[in-house]
Design a protein around this motif. Sequence first.
Motif, PDB file in Angstrom:
ATOM      1  N   ALA A   1       0.826  -1.201   0.000  1.00 38.85           N
ATOM      2  CA  ALA A   1       0.000   0.000   0.000  1.00 38.85           C
ATOM      3  C   ALA A   1       0.866   1.259   0.000  1.00 38.85           C
ATOM      4  CB  ALA A   1      -0.938  -0.002   1.203  1.00 38.85           C
ATOM      5  N   THR A   2       1.926   1.251   0.818  1.00 41.80           N
ATOM      6  CA  THR A   2       2.810   2.413   0.875  1.00 41.80           C
ATOM      7  C   THR A   2       3.494   2.643  -0.462  1.00 41.80           C
ATOM      8  OG1 THR A   2       3.204   2.018   3.235  1.00 41.80           O
ATOM      9  CG2 THR A   2       4.768   3.436   2.079  1.00 41.80           C
ATOM     10  N   ALA A   3       4.006   1.562  -1.063  1.00 42.43           N
ATOM     11  CA  ALA A   3       4.672   1.687  -2.367  1.00 42.43           C
ATOM     12  C   ALA A   3       3.698   2.186  -3.424  1.00 42.43           C
ATOM     13  CB  ALA A   3       5.270   0.342  -2.770  1.00 42.43           C
ATOM     14  N   ARG A   4       2.451   1.717  -3.376  1.00 40.28           N
ATOM     15  CA  ARG A   4       1.451   2.156  -4.355  1.00 40.28           C
ATOM     16  C   ARG A   4       1.167   3.651  -4.208  1.00 40.28           C
ATOM     17  NH1 ARG A   4      -3.217  -0.337  -7.024  1.00 40.28           N
ATOM     18  NH2 ARG A   4      -2.761  -2.334  -6.038  1.00 40.28           N
ATOM     19  N   HIS A   5       0.980   4.097  -2.974  1.00 39.13           N
ATOM     20  CA  HIS A   5       0.667   5.517  -2.750  1.00 39.13           C
ATOM     21  C   HIS A   5       1.836   6.418  -3.150  1.00 39.13           C
ATOM     22  CE1 HIS A   5      -2.403   4.073   0.469  1.00 39.13           C
ATOM     23  NE2 HIS A   5      -2.917   4.067  -0.742  1.00 39.13           N
ATOM     24  N   GLN A   6       3.058   5.982  -2.820  1.00 39.13           N
ATOM     25  CA  GLN A   6       4.221   6.786  -3.195  1.00 39.13           C
ATOM     26  C   GLN A   6       4.374   6.855  -4.710  1.00 39.13           C
ATOM     27  OE1 GLN A   6       7.446   4.918  -1.083  1.00 39.13           O
ATOM     28  NE2 GLN A   6       7.009   5.997   0.838  1.00 39.13           N
ATOM     29  N   LEU A   7       4.114   5.735  -5.376  1.00 40.59           N
ATOM     30  CA  LEU A   7       4.234   5.720  -6.829  1.00 40.59           C
ATOM     31  C   LEU A   7       3.158   6.578  -7.478  1.00 40.59           C
ATOM     32  CD1 LEU A   7       5.863   4.487  -9.155  1.00 40.59           C
ATOM     33  CD2 LEU A   7       4.243   2.569  -9.179  1.00 40.59           C
ATOM     34  N   GLU A   8       1.958   6.575  -6.926  1.00 42.73           N
ATOM     35  CA  GLU A   8       0.873   7.386  -7.492  1.00 42.73           C
ATOM     36  C   GLU A   8       1.143   8.878  -7.365  1.00 42.73           C
ATOM     37  OE1 GLU A   8      -2.566   5.964  -5.468  1.00 42.73           O
ATOM     38  OE2 GLU A   8      -2.774   4.168  -6.703  1.00 42.73           O
ATOM     39  N   GLU A   9       2.029   9.255  -6.436  1.00 45.50           N
ATOM     40  CA  GLU A   9       2.392  10.661  -6.280  1.00 45.50           C
ATOM     41  C   GLU A   9       3.515  11.082  -7.229  1.00 45.50           C
ATOM     42  OE1 GLU A   9       3.407  11.053  -2.210  1.00 45.50           O
ATOM     43  OE2 GLU A   9       1.340  10.850  -1.472  1.00 45.50           O
ATOM     44  N   ARG A  10       4.063  10.131  -7.991  1.00 44.83           N
ATOM     45  CA  ARG A  10       5.172  10.420  -8.900  1.00 44.83           C
ATOM     46  C   ARG A  10       4.736  10.061 -10.319  1.00 44.83           C
ATOM     47  NH1 ARG A  10      10.277   7.650  -5.944  1.00 44.83           N
ATOM     48  NH2 ARG A  10      11.454   8.949  -7.419  1.00 44.83           N
ATOM     49  N   ALA A  11       3.978  10.934 -10.920  1.00 48.48           N
ATOM     50  CA  ALA A  11       3.390  10.677 -12.234  1.00 48.48           C
ATOM     51  C   ALA A  11       4.450  10.436 -13.301  1.00 48.48           C
ATOM     52  CB  ALA A  11       2.481  11.831 -12.647  1.00 48.48           C
ATOM     53  N   SER A  12       5.588  11.109 -13.186  1.00 46.92           N
ATOM     54  CA  SER A  12       6.632  10.953 -14.204  1.00 46.92           C
ATOM     55  C   SER A  12       7.163   9.527 -14.242  1.00 46.92           C
ATOM     56  CB  SER A  12       7.775  11.934 -13.944  1.00 46.92           C
ATOM     57  OG  SER A  12       8.344  11.706 -12.659  1.00 46.92           O
ATOM     58  N   ILE A  13       7.247   8.890 -13.069  1.00 47.66           N
ATOM     59  CA  ILE A  13       7.706   7.504 -13.018  1.00 47.66           C
ATOM     60  C   ILE A  13       6.576   6.556 -13.377  1.00 47.66           C
ATOM     61  CG2 ILE A  13       8.628   5.703 -11.512  1.00 47.66           C
ATOM     62  CD1 ILE A  13      10.072   7.837  -9.951  1.00 47.66           C
ATOM     63  N   LEU A  14       5.397   6.798 -12.846  1.00 51.06           N
ATOM     64  CA  LEU A  14       4.251   5.934 -13.118  1.00 51.06           C
ATOM     65  C   LEU A  14       3.919   5.914 -14.606  1.00 51.06           C
ATOM     66  CD1 LEU A  14       2.220   4.103 -11.725  1.00 51.06           C
ATOM     67  CD2 LEU A  14       0.754   6.094 -11.353  1.00 51.06           C
ATOM     68  N   GLY A  15       4.305   6.959 -15.307  1.00 47.94           N
ATOM     69  CA  GLY A  15       4.042   7.016 -16.735  1.00 47.94           C
ATOM     70  C   GLY A  15       4.798   5.975 -17.539  1.00 47.94           C
ATOM     71  N   HIS A  16       5.800   5.332 -16.932  1.00 48.95           N
ATOM     72  CA  HIS A  16       6.525   4.261 -17.625  1.00 48.95           C
ATOM     73  C   HIS A  16       5.701   2.983 -17.721  1.00 48.95           C
ATOM     74  CE1 HIS A  16      10.289   6.395 -18.069  1.00 48.95           C
ATOM     75  NE2 HIS A  16      10.296   6.716 -16.792  1.00 48.95           N
ATOM     76  N   GLY A  17       4.558   2.928 -17.040  1.00 51.88           N
ATOM     77  CA  GLY A  17       3.679   1.778 -17.168  1.00 51.88           C
ATOM     78  C   GLY A  17       3.982   0.665 -16.182  1.00 51.88           C
ATOM     79  N   PRO A  18       3.674  -0.573 -16.542  1.00 50.92           N
ATOM     80  CA  PRO A  18       3.871  -1.715 -15.629  1.00 50.92           C
ATOM     81  C   PRO A  18       5.302  -1.848 -15.124  1.00 50.92           C
ATOM     82  CG  PRO A  18       2.474  -2.362 -17.458  1.00 50.92           C
ATOM     83  CD  PRO A  18       2.966  -0.980 -17.779  1.00 50.92           C
ATOM     84  N   ALA A  19       6.288  -1.441 -15.935  1.00 54.43           N
ATOM     85  CA  ALA A  19       7.679  -1.523 -15.485  1.00 54.43           C
ATOM     86  C   ALA A  19       7.909  -0.660 -14.251  1.00 54.43           C
ATOM     87  CB  ALA A  19       8.626  -1.113 -16.608  1.00 54.43           C
ATOM     88  N   ALA A  20       7.224   0.479 -14.175  1.00 58.17           N
ATOM     89  CA  ALA A  20       7.353   1.357 -13.004  1.00 58.17           C
ATOM     90  C   ALA A  20       6.805   0.678 -11.759  1.00 58.17           C
ATOM     91  CB  ALA A  20       6.624   2.675 -13.265  1.00 58.17           C
ATOM     92  N   VAL A  21       5.697  -0.041 -11.918  1.00 58.94           N
ATOM     93  CA  VAL A  21       5.119  -0.755 -10.778  1.00 58.94           C
ATOM     94  C   VAL A  21       6.073  -1.855 -10.312  1.00 58.94           C
ATOM     95  CG1 VAL A  21       3.190  -2.175  -9.994  1.00 58.94           C
ATOM     96  CG2 VAL A  21       2.776  -0.238 -11.519  1.00 58.94           C
ATOM     97  N   LEU A  22       6.645  -2.593 -11.260  1.00 56.83           N
ATOM     98  CA  LEU A  22       7.598  -3.649 -10.903  1.00 56.83           C
ATOM     99  C   LEU A  22       8.791  -3.054 -10.165  1.00 56.83           C
ATOM    100  CD1 LEU A  22       8.555  -6.565 -11.030  1.00 56.83           C
ATOM    101  CD2 LEU A  22       9.508  -6.085 -13.311  1.00 56.83           C
ATOM    102  N   TRP A  23       9.282  -1.902 -10.634  1.00 55.81           N
ATOM    103  CA  TRP A  23      10.397  -1.258  -9.941  1.00 55.81           C
ATOM    104  C   TRP A  23      10.010  -0.863  -8.514  1.00 55.81           C
ATOM    105  CZ3 TRP A  23       9.992   3.871  -8.262  1.00 55.81           C
ATOM    106  CH2 TRP A  23      11.110   4.332  -7.557  1.00 55.81           C
TER     107      TRP A  23
END
Length: 323
Positions: A122-144
């Motif tokens: 949950a923490t990783a998901r919330h932090q990633l959702e706050e970083r649109a530039s990284i999340l824009g890389h798609g599934p690879a960003a989630v895996l990272w």
Amino acid sequence: MIVDCGVYAEGERQDLPKDPETVAQAIDADGDTFGWVGLHEPTDAEMRRVQRLFNLHELAVEDALQAHQRPKVEKFGEALVVVLRTLWYVDALDAVETGQLSVFVGPRYVVTVRHGEGGELATARHQLEERASILGHGPAAVLWAICDSVVDDYETVAEQVELDVDEIETSVFSPERTSDAERIYNLKREVLEMRRAVDPLRDPIEQFAHGIPGVSPKAAPFFRDVADHLNRVSDQTEAIDTLLSSALNAHLARVSVQQNDDMRRISAWVAIAAVPTMLAGIYGMNFDNMPELRWHFGYYGILLVMAAACTTMYRFFRKAGWL
């Protein structure tokens, strides 16, 4: 159970119902979106439902349900399946607990299946959702983000184990007598659990860092950072294991020295007690012609000889360091 479901487009989470069907429909309708479905210890029915929606491979689904897999990366068509071991530390028991995290990464979806209390996402998901530039890389960003979170947990566990190792070293070399062998052995066994989680993961992360099909080359620098942290944890774990082995050897050597000291003390006291015992034994034989039997001060003389002999031997053993 299904923990969370999200649909993302251009680095932003879409305001849609949180269920796998919504995710599957959204990624079918729009080629610019991808979905993330998170499950925690799912039932067979829940897992099969997600399998049908995202066409997950049967063998990978079985591995995700069994939760006793070695860290690995496998490719099934266009999808990657990454298995990670999660770690968390129970300080009261000096125990490293383990779980499993299976990550299914497709061109437009990520499905995570978590077993155990550790590795919450949950923490990783919330932090990633706050970083649109990284999340824009798609599934690879989630895996990272998932790999980074898991490796950060490894570092936390290693730091906690190091604190216990410091306590053991202090105890082993303290002036008081301690019994640390059992605790050292238990910690070595827990460090082995850490190595089983950390070491097999190094090669897969290195592959991601150098780019493999299914992971965008633009994400490679992020995985290089994870690989660096993972190598540091691996070295730290190896160092902890070496310290524990050294502490165990030092503890056993110290116990051996203490036992030798005890035997010397016992031997010294036995030798001191032997002199009066010998004299009392001789004069207890009651022969008629033994000297000093008729002497008025014989009893006191023998006591004086005993005291003088014991005192002399005591001073000798003290000087020799046996007492």
